[in-house]
Design a protein around this motif. Sequence first.
Motif, mmCIF file in Angstrom:
data_model
loop_
_atom_site.group_PDB
_atom_site.id
_atom_site.type_symbol
_atom_site.label_atom_id
_atom_site.label_comp_id
_atom_site.label_asym_id
_atom_site.label_seq_id
_atom_site.Cartn_x
_atom_site.Cartn_y
_atom_site.Cartn_z
ATOM 1 N N MET A 259 0.816 -1.230 -0.021
ATOM 2 C CA MET A 259 0.000 -0.121 -0.105
ATOM 3 C C MET A 259 0.779 1.180 -0.066
ATOM 4 N N GLU A 260 1.953 1.251 0.631
ATOM 5 C CA GLU A 260 2.804 2.538 0.947
ATOM 6 C C GLU A 260 3.787 2.453 -0.367
ATOM 7 N N ASP A 261 4.416 1.402 -0.751
ATOM 8 C CA ASP A 261 5.389 1.497 -1.459
ATOM 9 C C ASP A 261 4.767 1.548 -3.114
ATOM 10 N N GLU A 262 3.575 0.967 -3.174
ATOM 11 C CA GLU A 262 3.031 0.911 -4.774
ATOM 12 C C GLU A 262 1.726 1.769 -4.958
ATOM 13 N N GLY A 263 1.336 2.351 -3.453
ATOM 14 C CA GLY A 263 0.183 3.452 -3.853
ATOM 15 C C GLY A 263 -1.187 2.588 -4.032
ATOM 16 N N ARG A 264 -1.120 1.297 -3.475
ATOM 17 C CA ARG A 264 -2.345 0.516 -3.515
ATOM 18 C C ARG A 264 -3.483 1.000 -2.470
ATOM 19 N N ALA A 265 -4.758 0.815 -2.975
ATOM 20 C CA ALA A 265 -5.815 0.962 -1.916
ATOM 21 C C ALA A 265 -5.791 -0.191 -0.693
ATOM 22 N N ASP A 266 -6.540 -0.037 0.401
ATOM 23 C CA ASP A 266 -6.667 -1.005 1.258
ATOM 24 C C ASP A 266 -7.492 -2.231 0.705
ATOM 25 N N PRO A 267 -7.208 -3.534 0.749
ATOM 26 C CA PRO A 267 -7.858 -4.531 0.000
ATOM 27 C C PRO A 267 -8.944 -5.024 1.080
ATOM 28 N N SER A 268 -8.690 -4.709 2.423
ATOM 29 C CA SER A 268 -9.615 -5.320 3.204
ATOM 30 C C SER A 268 -10.746 -4.856 3.195
ATOM 31 N N LYS A 269 -10.803 -3.215 2.849
ATOM 32 C CA LYS A 269 -11.931 -2.710 2.795
ATOM 33 C C LYS A 269 -12.930 -3.050 1.480
ATOM 34 N N LEU A 270 -12.243 -3.922 0.560
ATOM 35 C CA LEU A 270 -12.775 -4.192 -0.899
ATOM 36 C C LEU A 270 -13.399 -5.734 -0.498
ATOM 37 N N LEU A 271 -13.085 -6.458 0.663
ATOM 38 C CA LEU A 271 -13.558 -7.755 0.735
ATOM 39 C C LEU A 271 -14.645 -7.899 1.755
ATOM 40 N N ARG A 272 -16.018 -7.961 1.458
ATOM 41 C CA ARG A 272 -16.845 -8.006 2.295
ATOM 42 C C ARG A 272 -17.681 -9.333 2.433
ATOM 43 N N ALA A 273 -17.290 -10.022 3.489
ATOM 44 C CA ALA A 273 -17.571 -11.308 3.989
ATOM 45 C C ALA A 273 -18.937 -11.463 4.677
ATOM 46 N N HIS A 274 -19.827 -12.408 4.329
ATOM 47 C CA HIS A 274 -21.072 -12.546 5.176
ATOM 48 C C HIS A 274 -21.293 -13.829 5.558
ATOM 49 N N ASP A 275 -21.413 -14.280 6.838
ATOM 50 C CA ASP A 275 -21.704 -15.655 7.265
ATOM 51 C C ASP A 275 -23.121 -16.042 7.033
ATOM 52 N N PHE A 276 -23.345 -16.998 6.470
ATOM 53 C CA PHE A 276 -24.960 -17.384 6.312
ATOM 54 C C PHE A 276 -25.066 -18.471 7.346
ATOM 55 N N THR A 277 -25.965 -18.079 8.177
ATOM 56 C CA THR A 277 -26.162 -18.882 9.603
ATOM 57 C C THR A 277 -27.414 -19.632 9.529
ATOM 58 N N LYS A 278 -28.343 -19.485 8.275
ATOM 59 C CA LYS A 278 -29.402 -20.198 8.295
ATOM 60 C C LYS A 278 -29.382 -21.286 7.751
ATOM 61 N N LYS A 279 -30.621 -22.258 7.815
ATOM 62 C CA LYS A 279 -30.335 -23.603 7.312
ATOM 63 C C LYS A 279 -30.671 -23.506 5.903
ATOM 64 N N ASP A 280 -31.322 -22.471 5.424
ATOM 65 C CA ASP A 280 -31.857 -22.575 3.995
ATOM 66 C C ASP A 280 -32.390 -20.806 3.845
ATOM 67 N N GLY A 281 -32.367 -20.604 2.551
ATOM 68 C CA GLY A 281 -33.064 -19.413 2.237
ATOM 69 C C GLY A 281 -32.242 -18.670 1.402
ATOM 70 N N LEU A 282 -32.762 -17.212 0.849
ATOM 71 C CA LEU A 282 -31.909 -16.365 0.058
ATOM 72 C C LEU A 282 -30.555 -16.212 0.661
ATOM 73 N N VAL A 283 -29.740 -16.213 -0.365
ATOM 74 C CA VAL A 283 -28.260 -15.642 0.196
ATOM 75 C C VAL A 283 -27.786 -14.366 -0.157
ATOM 76 N N MET A 284 -28.044 -14.060 -1.427
ATOM 77 C CA MET A 284 -27.905 -12.922 -2.380
ATOM 78 C C MET A 284 -28.497 -12.853 -3.528
ATOM 79 N N GLN A 285 -28.834 -11.579 -3.960
ATOM 80 C CA GLN A 285 -29.454 -11.520 -5.095
ATOM 81 C C GLN A 285 -29.141 -10.006 -6.072
ATOM 82 N N ASP A 286 -28.814 -9.992 -7.085
ATOM 83 C CA ASP A 286 -28.588 -8.958 -7.810
ATOM 84 C C ASP A 286 -29.554 -8.734 -9.169
#
Length: 325
Positions: free
Chosen positions: A156-183
Amino acid sequence: MEISNSGRAFTRRSVLNFALAAGASSMFPVAAHAEAPAAPKGAKLVLLGTKGGPRVGGNRSNPANALIVDGVTYIIDTGMGVTAQVVKAGIDLASIRTILISHMHSDHQLEFGNLVYNIWVSGALRQPVDAYGPAGLEDMARDFWQLNRLDVATRMEDEGRADPSKLLRAHDFTKKDGLVMQDERVKVTAFTTPHPPLENLAYRFETPYGVVVYSGDTAYNPALADFARDADVLVHEVLYLPGVDALVKRANGTPAFRKHIVESHTAAEQVGMIAAQARAKKLVLSHFGPGDMEWITDEMWRAETARHFDGEIVVGRDLLEIPLG
């Protein structure tokens, strides 16, 4: 020497650069309203890795898949080697917007963080990537960045890159079934299946071009047929029972290891039963167990499955593309 023109000073280099630029613009006029090429329409499933288990080697890579819909890529499982397989398949890393993990065995999530890192370090992580999976995925994402914090901070400092941790959005699916995502392209629902001692998320992808159901790892589970009802493509794991003892011997496995293999996976004949009950239009065999014993031929896999399913059977292989629609 300087040349004066109406009070403005030009160096000899400036005059030359101006002349070159003027000549170039006359030869290659710039379009006033240039537009980016439209994303290709359509959908296809790409089998990136078709071997079951964490062992590396042989002619198959570890479990991973890509569903591409209208130019956007959804990665399903991230076994060892997934990034290399994505590149071999000619898939643009920047097109990956979503990652789905079926369960927390290493052969399905070992390269989860590495895949996102490789997208980032290649300069292709320009918008957020959403990841979905069982409980523990959010912790895994956080721990990955912590593990690699020195490298990431340095780049990030040496190559001027953005913070990748802010660009990975993890989501735990804690139900037995159902909608996970939709676009606007895909609706994803999940169904929990047994994979002792873990549970596994099977995924159903509904697209404008057809329905794909991915079993993940599962013991024989007739209820999965209801979840996969009328799927255009059913991708199901498969176990060849006559090969189990050879697999256990090669791995110096214990009786407990053999018990796990037999009780946690679906025999080829049973896979045919699921496909028939689901009325699947096409059955794709993947996550082969054993997946790297050459004496087990495609015809052997197909023959066992066809005992109960008379529809189209595809014996999967790495980098095979299966079009939808």
